[in-house]
Design a protein around this motif. Structure first.
Motif, PDB file in Angstrom:
ATOM      1  N   LEU A   2      -1.063  -6.168   9.798  1.00 26.01           N
ATOM      2  CA  LEU A   2      -0.831  -7.108   8.615  1.00 26.01           C
ATOM      3  C   LEU A   2       0.968  -7.391   8.363  1.00 26.01           C
ATOM      4  O   LEU A   2       1.376  -6.662   8.903  1.00 26.01           O
ATOM      5  CB  LEU A   2      -1.514  -6.470   7.351  1.00 26.01           C
ATOM      6  CG  LEU A   2      -3.106  -6.057   7.287  1.00 26.01           C
ATOM      7  CD1 LEU A   2      -3.540  -5.393   5.898  1.00 26.01           C
ATOM      8  CD2 LEU A   2      -3.793  -7.352   7.646  1.00 26.01           C
ATOM      9  N   LEU A   6       3.682  -8.983   2.870  1.00 28.97           N
ATOM     10  CA  LEU A   6       2.773  -9.164   2.155  1.00 28.97           C
ATOM     11  C   LEU A   6       2.312  -7.993   1.320  1.00 28.97           C
ATOM     12  O   LEU A   6       2.076  -8.190   0.130  1.00 28.97           O
ATOM     13  CB  LEU A   6       1.603  -9.766   2.866  1.00 28.97           C
ATOM     14  CG  LEU A   6       0.332 -10.244   1.698  1.00 28.97           C
ATOM     15  CD1 LEU A   6       0.677 -11.077   1.067  1.00 28.97           C
ATOM     16  CD2 LEU A   6      -0.682 -10.643   2.940  1.00 28.97           C
ATOM     17  N   ILE A   7       2.260  -6.800   1.832  1.00 22.00           N
ATOM     18  CA  ILE A   7       2.076  -5.698   1.202  1.00 22.00           C
ATOM     19  C   ILE A   7       3.045  -5.248  -0.079  1.00 22.00           C
ATOM     20  O   ILE A   7       2.543  -4.795  -1.093  1.00 22.00           O
ATOM     21  CB  ILE A   7       1.859  -4.492   2.189  1.00 22.00           C
ATOM     22  CG1 ILE A   7       0.844  -4.736   3.092  1.00 22.00           C
ATOM     23  CG2 ILE A   7       1.757  -3.268   1.530  1.00 22.00           C
ATOM     24  CD1 ILE A   7       0.467  -3.777   4.106  1.00 22.00           C
ATOM     25  N   ARG A  11       0.602  -6.072  -3.152  1.00 23.85           N
ATOM     26  CA  ARG A  11      -0.246  -5.143  -2.756  1.00 23.85           C
ATOM     27  C   ARG A  11      -1.495  -5.209  -3.577  1.00 23.85           C
ATOM     28  O   ARG A  11      -2.559  -4.926  -2.596  1.00 23.85           O
ATOM     29  CB  ARG A  11       0.488  -3.821  -3.310  1.00 23.85           C
ATOM     30  CG  ARG A  11      -0.537  -2.684  -3.148  1.00 23.85           C
ATOM     31  CD  ARG A  11       0.104  -1.423  -3.485  1.00 23.85           C
ATOM     32  NE  ARG A  11      -0.999  -0.134  -3.504  1.00 23.85           N
ATOM     33  CZ  ARG A  11      -0.680   1.108  -3.321  1.00 23.85           C
ATOM     34  NH1 ARG A  11       0.310   1.482  -2.594  1.00 23.85           N
ATOM     35  NH2 ARG A  11      -1.762   1.940  -3.519  1.00 23.85           N
ATOM     36  N   VAL A  14      -3.777  -7.457  -1.411  1.00 22.22           N
ATOM     37  CA  VAL A  14      -4.170  -6.841  -0.007  1.00 22.22           C
ATOM     38  C   VAL A  14      -5.249  -5.770  -0.407  1.00 22.22           C
ATOM     39  O   VAL A  14      -6.203  -5.690   0.609  1.00 22.22           O
ATOM     40  CB  VAL A  14      -2.853  -6.145   0.649  1.00 22.22           C
ATOM     41  CG1 VAL A  14      -3.214  -5.240   1.522  1.00 22.22           C
ATOM     42  CG2 VAL A  14      -2.079  -7.355   0.834  1.00 22.22           C
ATOM     43  N   LEU A  18      -9.038  -5.688   1.349  1.00 25.07           N
ATOM     44  CA  LEU A  18      -9.305  -4.483   2.308  1.00 25.07           C
ATOM     45  C   LEU A  18     -10.536  -3.745   1.714  1.00 25.07           C
ATOM     46  O   LEU A  18     -11.218  -3.165   2.356  1.00 25.07           O
ATOM     47  CB  LEU A  18      -8.246  -3.450   2.336  1.00 25.07           C
ATOM     48  CG  LEU A  18      -6.931  -3.813   3.276  1.00 25.07           C
ATOM     49  CD1 LEU A  18      -5.712  -2.955   3.227  1.00 25.07           C
ATOM     50  CD2 LEU A  18      -7.486  -4.319   4.757  1.00 25.07           C
ATOM     51  N   LEU A  31      -2.370   2.424   2.048  1.00 23.61           N
ATOM     52  CA  LEU A  31      -1.096   1.802   1.235  1.00 23.61           C
ATOM     53  C   LEU A  31      -0.197   2.602   0.819  1.00 23.61           C
ATOM     54  O   LEU A  31       1.106   2.154   0.937  1.00 23.61           O
ATOM     55  CB  LEU A  31      -1.698   0.633   0.301  1.00 23.61           C
ATOM     56  CG  LEU A  31      -2.629  -0.377   0.923  1.00 23.61           C
ATOM     57  CD1 LEU A  31      -3.190  -1.357  -0.328  1.00 23.61           C
ATOM     58  CD2 LEU A  31      -2.019  -1.153   1.933  1.00 23.61           C
ATOM     59  N   LEU A 108      -7.514  -8.666   6.880  1.00 25.30           N
ATOM     60  CA  LEU A 108      -7.983  -9.129   5.399  1.00 25.30           C
ATOM     61  C   LEU A 108      -8.984 -10.315   5.567  1.00 25.30           C
ATOM     62  O   LEU A 108      -8.831 -11.145   6.129  1.00 25.30           O
ATOM     63  CB  LEU A 108      -6.686  -9.592   4.621  1.00 25.30           C
ATOM     64  CG  LEU A 108      -5.669  -8.763   4.635  1.00 25.30           C
ATOM     65  CD1 LEU A 108      -4.428  -9.468   3.529  1.00 25.30           C
ATOM     66  CD2 LEU A 108      -5.756  -7.426   3.882  1.00 25.30           C
ATOM     67  N   TYR A 361      -3.266 -11.800  12.734  1.00 23.97           N
ATOM     68  CA  TYR A 361      -3.567 -10.586  12.786  1.00 23.97           C
ATOM     69  C   TYR A 361      -3.338  -9.925  14.194  1.00 23.97           C
ATOM     70  O   TYR A 361      -2.686  -9.302  14.745  1.00 23.97           O
ATOM     71  CB  TYR A 361      -4.972 -10.174  12.420  1.00 23.97           C
ATOM     72  CG  TYR A 361      -5.240  -8.512  12.349  1.00 23.97           C
ATOM     73  CD1 TYR A 361      -4.937  -7.618  11.325  1.00 23.97           C
ATOM     74  CD2 TYR A 361      -5.785  -8.117  13.699  1.00 23.97           C
ATOM     75  CE1 TYR A 361      -5.132  -6.491  11.477  1.00 23.97           C
ATOM     76  CE2 TYR A 361      -6.333  -6.445  13.495  1.00 23.97           C
ATOM     77  CZ  TYR A 361      -5.881  -5.820  12.378  1.00 23.97           C
ATOM     78  OH  TYR A 361      -6.265  -4.507  12.497  1.00 23.97           O
TER      79      TYR A 361
END
Length: 428
Positions: A2, A6-7, A11, A14, A18, A31, A108, A361
């Motif tokens: 990933l 973006l995380i 978050r 995401v 997930l 995370l 994702l 990915y």
């Protein structure tokens, strides 16, 4: 893998995506750990950069003093040089742990992919009608009566989970492979014949490693110190062939396909729908693959699904297409559609192709990028793959759906010229 950015930025989105695949508590733990490592990494980079800048300034001051005849100040002592080396070592360790933690996360799922397993899959299209067969014989019985597959000698040769095509069975299998090769070339895919032994880097790039590291046939470390395994699908080889490359934008989408045997440690279970050639340790498959620009991916997925559906339709088989739920799809894929043929003996549909979109990915893991025209920045391509098709599943579907009351099997019209007959008749 990933996008770390973006995380950091979203978050919550995401985590929500997930959670379609993983337990929410597991997502939170993963995370949390990733963000701690990311913060530690960024702090170390800041500290190292500051130390390097300070040393550059000291070096410039020292050189200037020598040029001007002044007494130069001594540069950093040995202890400070060791401190920088220690910081760099810490950074290497943190980056390695962060990469490992990131590599464990699945992709994702797309917005239209729901949570759940097989029970949440949704049929989106159905083609034709199930044939009306008064007394159904399963493909194992038919293949024996027609002299097409020798299961006993296959086990003698390879052990449980292997079989041997014989006579017209070998010719039918090869006719299917050749017909599929011709159809994929006509559809604009470049034909590849890759090695069957791949380096571990290819397994990581596709997303199969580290999670499924023990599910493939591996060479021992003494024979293959870099790590090698027998490919479980040609998807791994086609993707791996383009690792660490920047593709020409003008050549995207790049379409390729490969024929290979596939080698998998998983074997058939005791269920009747996994008997015969439906599931085993070695089977033949033709795999199509596309590398695209992000904006081309949706159209590419639709075209690939339509192409595969067309192949099964030309064989005259009844089948359906299903959108898989997150828990039933490969962890590397954002969206997967299965093309599933009807098996009269079990009254169930069996997958003969999974057509999937991975987004960026796999490209992140494989470092496969493109450069926008006139720009210096590179971006990750999107990847898509699909079976076109798995012949070990088509073979029993043809036998069962095309069986006749007299015990013979009508050969699909598109294969008759290659096989030299329009009907398979019992040999005993």
């Amino acid at each position: 893998m990933l996008d770390m950015e973006l995380i950091r930025k979203d978050r919550e989105a995401v985590a929500t995506a997930l959670a379609k695949r993983l337990d929410p508590a597991e997502v939170t733990r993963a995370l949390d750990g990733i963000q701690r490592l990311d913060q530690e990494r960024r702090a170390l980079i800041t500290e190292i950069d500051a130390e390097r800048q300070r040393r550059k300034a000291e070096a410039r001051a020292y050189a200037e003093a020598k040029r001007s005849g002044a007494t130069p100040q001594p540069t950093a002592p040995e202890a400070e040089r060791k401190q920088l080396a220690e910081l760099e070592s810490q950074l290497d360790d943190v980056q390695s742990r962060l990469r490992s933690a990131m590599s464990e996360l699945p992709n994702l799922p797309a917005d239209d992919v729901v949570a759940g397993g097989k029970e949440a899959n949704r049929v989106v299209r159905t083609f034709g009608e199930a044939p009306a067969i008064e007394q159904v014989r399963d493909h194992v019985e038919l293949s024996r009566a027609l002299g097409l597959v020798d299961h006993e000698r296959g086990v003698k040769l390879g052990g449980s989970g292997f079989w041997m095509y014989t006579g017209l069975g070998a010719r039918l299998e090869w006719a299917l492979v050749n017909w599929l090769i011709e159809r994929n070339i006509e559809a604009g895919y470049e034909f590849l014949l890759p090695p069957h032994l791949l380096l571990d880097t290819a397994g990581f790039a596709s997303g199969q490693f580290p999670k499924f590291y023990d599910d493939v046939y591996r060479m021992d470390k003494q024979s293959a110190p870099r790590g090698q395994f027998l490919l479980p699908t040609a998807e791994t080889a086609i993707l791996g062939a383009y690792q660490d490359e920047i593709l020409e934008t003008s050549k995207l989408p790049l379409r390729a396909f490969a024929y290979t045997p596939c080698y998998r440690r998983e074997a058939a279970g005791s269920h009747s729908d996994e008997r015969g050639t439906v599931r085993g340790h070695q089977f033949n498959k033709v795999e199509i693959f596309q590398f695209t620009l992000p904006e081309q991916a949706d159209a590419a997925l639709q075209a690939m699904v339509g192409h595969v559906e067309g192949l099964v339709e030309q064989l005259g088989l009844h089948f359906q297409t299903s959108l898989l739920a997150a828990g039933d799809a490969s962890a590397s894929m954002k969206r997967t559609l299965d093309i599933e043929v009807w098996m009269p003996s079990t009254g169930k549909y069996k997958e003969v192709s999974s057509v999937s979109w991975a987004g960026d990915y796999q490209a992140r893991r494989a470092a496969i990028r493109y450069r926008e025209p006139g720009g210096k920045q590179t971006r990750f391509v999107h990847t898509l793959n699909g079976s076109a098709l798995a012949t070990s599943r088509l073979f029993p579907a043809i036998l069962e759906q095309c069986q006749q009351p007299d015990g013979s099997v009508v050969v699909p019209e598109v294969l008759r010229t290659k096989l030299g007959t329009d009907r398979l008749t019992p040999t005993r």
